[in-house]
Motif scaffolding. Structure first.
Motif, short mmCIF file in Angstrom:
data_model
loop_
_atom_site.label_atom_id
_atom_site.label_comp_id
_atom_site.label_asym_id
_atom_site.label_seq_id
_atom_site.Cartn_x
_atom_site.Cartn_y
_atom_site.Cartn_z
N TYR A 161 0.81 -1.32 -0.02
CA TYR A 161 -0.18 -0.05 0.10
C TYR A 161 0.97 1.40 -0.02
CZ TYR A 161 1.07 0.30 4.89
OH TYR A 161 1.71 0.14 6.08
N ARG A 162 0.27 2.46 -0.24
CA ARG A 162 1.00 3.60 -0.30
C ARG A 162 -0.37 4.54 0.56
NH1 ARG A 162 2.53 2.72 -5.58
NH2 ARG A 162 0.90 4.19 -6.32
N THR A 163 0.08 5.51 1.43
CA THR A 163 -0.73 6.43 2.06
C THR A 163 -0.13 7.85 1.98
OG1 THR A 163 0.19 6.28 4.17
CG2 THR A 163 -1.68 4.79 3.78
N GLY A 164 -1.16 8.70 2.19
CA GLY A 164 -0.71 10.07 2.24
C GLY A 164 -1.48 11.10 1.05
N GLY A 165 -1.63 12.38 1.55
CA GLY A 165 -2.23 13.21 0.53
C GLY A 165 -3.73 13.06 0.49
N GLY A 166 -4.36 12.34 2.00
CA GLY A 166 -5.88 12.08 1.82
C GLY A 166 -6.11 10.83 1.11
N ARG A 167 -5.22 10.07 0.72
CA ARG A 167 -5.74 8.79 -0.02
C ARG A 167 -4.80 7.52 0.60
NH1 ARG A 167 -8.54 11.80 -1.82
NH2 ARG A 167 -9.25 12.46 -4.14
N LEU A 168 -5.47 6.39 0.39
CA LEU A 168 -4.99 5.11 0.86
C LEU A 168 -4.99 4.40 -0.35
CD1 LEU A 168 -3.97 2.49 2.43
CD2 LEU A 168 -6.57 2.19 2.43
N ARG A 169 -3.95 3.92 -0.95
CA ARG A 169 -3.98 2.97 -2.27
C ARG A 169 -3.45 1.73 -1.83
NH1 ARG A 169 -2.64 8.21 -3.38
NH2 ARG A 169 -3.59 9.30 -5.26
N LEU A 170 -4.35 0.62 -1.72
CA LEU A 170 -3.89 -0.76 -1.57
C LEU A 170 -3.61 -1.15 -3.09
CD1 LEU A 170 -7.01 -1.92 0.86
CD2 LEU A 170 -4.39 -2.15 1.34
N LEU A 171 -2.69 -2.01 -2.93
CA LEU A 171 -2.00 -2.55 -4.31
C LEU A 171 -1.86 -3.79 -4.15
CD1 LEU A 171 1.00 -0.05 -4.09
CD2 LEU A 171 -1.34 0.29 -5.24
N ILE A 172 -1.95 -4.43 -5.46
CA ILE A 172 -1.58 -5.81 -5.94
C ILE A 172 -0.17 -5.52 -6.89
CG2 ILE A 172 -1.92 -8.07 -6.90
CD1 ILE A 172 -3.26 -7.66 -4.26
N GLU A 173 0.93 -5.91 -6.50
CA GLU A 173 2.03 -5.78 -7.41
C GLU A 173 2.49 -7.32 -7.91
OE1 GLU A 173 3.96 -1.81 -5.28
OE2 GLU A 173 4.27 -3.89 -4.34
N GLU A 174 3.32 -6.85 -9.10
CA GLU A 174 3.41 -7.92 -9.84
C GLU A 174 4.55 -8.98 -9.34
OE1 GLU A 174 4.65 -8.85 -14.65
OE2 GLU A 174 5.26 -6.86 -13.68
N ASP A 175 5.25 -8.44 -8.43
CA ASP A 175 6.15 -9.62 -7.44
C ASP A 175 5.45 -10.06 -6.25
OD1 ASP A 175 6.40 -7.11 -6.28
OD2 ASP A 175 8.44 -7.25 -6.00
N GLN A 176 4.38 -9.59 -5.83
CA GLN A 176 3.69 -9.93 -4.59
C GLN A 176 3.41 -11.61 -4.73
OE1 GLN A 176 0.86 -7.43 -3.73
NE2 GLN A 176 -0.23 -8.42 -1.94
#
Length: 253
Positions: A42-57
């Motif tokens: 994930y990434r957070t900040g700027g009023g957003r949470l971005r939950l991610l699925i990444e290619e190497d996960q």
């Protein structure tokens, strides 16, 4: 969506660069897998949470779910000793693989849960906000699905949004879940909410009442916020992203 008679008791607007560990456990059902497979991307900040699925996960649990990959936040953890089958949202073959510290960060008992978010239209992805019983007793295990959106069901003129309840181990709950086709493009921000009372659960999108289930889990529940990628040949680019503007919980005054 908020009616009179409620007061705010839980809120995350994701303004900080670090996830608030007082609110979230950044692992998905960690008792059933190993510590290298359960953490969220994930990434957070700027009023957003971005939950991610990444290619190497890595897959969450190859033994239980094959190639399924998950990034999830949850507001509680409960599990028994290593080798036992005691733990939240278990499966028939699941045993506790790593000991967990049991925590209850936010486990409301009735109230109003709300999220503003946008989802991916990737055909192998699904984004969801749901609640599960803390499950300190096996029958306290039902689920309230605030929203569940598969990328394949997202389009410019309509989106299929799943909502309802599942019993799992709760004999007092009957499965009552539907996928409602709504005139929204879920790739844009929308507000998804559930009002949970002692006798019903009502579901809303952008403040509009969609449906009501006339039954209700009668014990504390925790939040589960997640993006999944299912195995298969058809896939869009990485990362798969579930973007959340805020999550709020209200209690009756």
């Amino acid at each position: 969506m908020r009616e009179d008679g409620y007061e705010l008791e839980f809120e995350d607007t994701f303004d900080d660069d670090e996830l608030d560990a007082r609110r979230w456990v950044a692992r998905y059902l960690p008792q059933w897998t190993t510590g290298d497979r359960s953490p969220a991307r994930y990434r957070t900040g700027g009023g957003r949470l971005r939950l991610l699925i990444e290619e190497d996960q890595p897959p969450w649990s190859p033994e239980l779910e094959g190639g399924l990959r998950v990034s999830s936040l949850q507001t509680g953890v409960f599990a028994g000793p290593v080798g036992s089958s005691v733990g939240q949202h278990g499966r028939s073959a699941a045993v506790v693989r790593e000991a967990q510290a049991n925590v209850r960060l936010y486990t409301p008992h009735y109230g109003l849960i709300e999220m503003r978010a946008k989802v991916t239209d990737d055909p192998r992805a699904m984004c969801a906000l749901w609640m599960i019983g803390y499950e300190d007793a096996p029958e306290r295990s039902a689920e309230i699905c605030v929203c569940e959106i598969f990328g394949r069901d997202v389009g410019p003129d309509s989106t299929g949004v799943g909502m309802g309840v599942h019993p799992f181990g709760d004999p007092a709950i009957t499965d009552d879940f539907t996928r409602e086709t709504l005139p929204i493009d879920a790739r844009d921000f929308h507000i998804y909410a559930a009002e949970w009372t002692p006798d019903r659960v009502s579901f809303f999108v952008d403040g509009e009442h969609i449906r009501t289930v006339r039954q209700s889990p009668a014990y504390p529940m925790q939040l589960m916020l997640n993006v999944y990628e299912f195995p298969g040949p058809e896939s869009g680019p990485y990362p798969k992203e579930f973007t959340v503007d805020h999550v709020r919980g209200y209690r009756r005054t």
